[in-house]
Enzyme design. Sequence first.
Site, PDB file in Angstrom:
ATOM      1  N   ASP A  66       0.833  -1.202   0.000  1.00 32.94           N
ATOM      2  CA  ASP A  66       0.000   0.000   0.000  1.00 32.94           C
ATOM      3  C   ASP A  66       0.870   1.255   0.000  1.00 32.94           C
ATOM      4  OD1 ASP A  66      -2.454   1.419   0.086  1.00 32.94           O
ATOM      5  OD2 ASP A  66      -2.262   1.658   2.252  1.00 32.94           O
TER       6      ASP A  66
ATOM      7  N   LYS B 134      -9.545   8.144 -11.072  1.00 30.02           N
ATOM      8  CA  LYS B 134      -9.089   6.808 -10.690  1.00 30.02           C
ATOM      9  C   LYS B 134      -7.723   6.486 -11.293  1.00 30.02           C
ATOM     10  CE  LYS B 134     -13.803   4.958 -10.375  1.00 30.02           C
ATOM     11  NZ  LYS B 134     -14.726   3.917 -10.891  1.00 30.02           N
TER      12      LYS B 134
END
Length: 248
Positions: free
Chosen positions: A168, A214
């Site tokens: 992440d 996005k």
Amino acid sequence: MAQSLGRLFTLLSFRKTHLSRQCVQVLSGTTLKRTLMMRAVPILSPKPRDFSLPNPSWGEEMMRLYNYYSSQSEVETEGEEEQGSQWTRLPSYNRSLKYAIGGVYLSKIIQSKARLFTRNIKHPGAGFEYVVFFTKDKQRCVCIFQAGHLLEGPPGHVHGGAIATIIDTVTGTHASLLCAPVVTANLNINYRSPIPLGSTVLIESTLDEQEGKKTFISCKITSTDGSKLHTEATALFVSVSVSHLLRG
């Protein structure tokens, strides 16, 4: 109107003069006052520490790869194209509120000692040791990652949650380079083989697609020679406004 402006100017002048006198009094005050002021300076304007630079805990393989990618970042002689600048090292400082108005100063005062989650273990080598490089077009990132003993999950191997954290971190950093600020919307991970504690691995992050707000990124963790696949992942990040970050 003129009288009102005159009074306002006089008031501002008085406050400025009064403040100047206070500063002079402090500066010419006792040794104790001067000592306190000197100790306050590092708090108000701390020198940032770059956590992505080598430290004594880095193993031989970590240093070898760091030197390799650093050599790929060397700039050619002045006036020529940067033929060797395929990769650029990304510094890693204390967390800062750089997106807020006056955020740099707020960070120095409020968060002078705050660290990113992956940098919050102060003992070198005990947790996440890593450095991130990215390409000039920002389409790819590579992270050299060495896992410390505090990241243990299965005996002798890295915890799956720690692996998810570094994925992440790397993919989020990559997305931030492309369109900061962003938040993680989806993270999908497939664990293929465990990562031994203390080992060094490569984390490669690749931009797949950008669609409006996005950003789609794929990621894999491999052994440094590429012979073993440890983990595969895909991530979706969404661009957000500064106000969204401040609201929490």
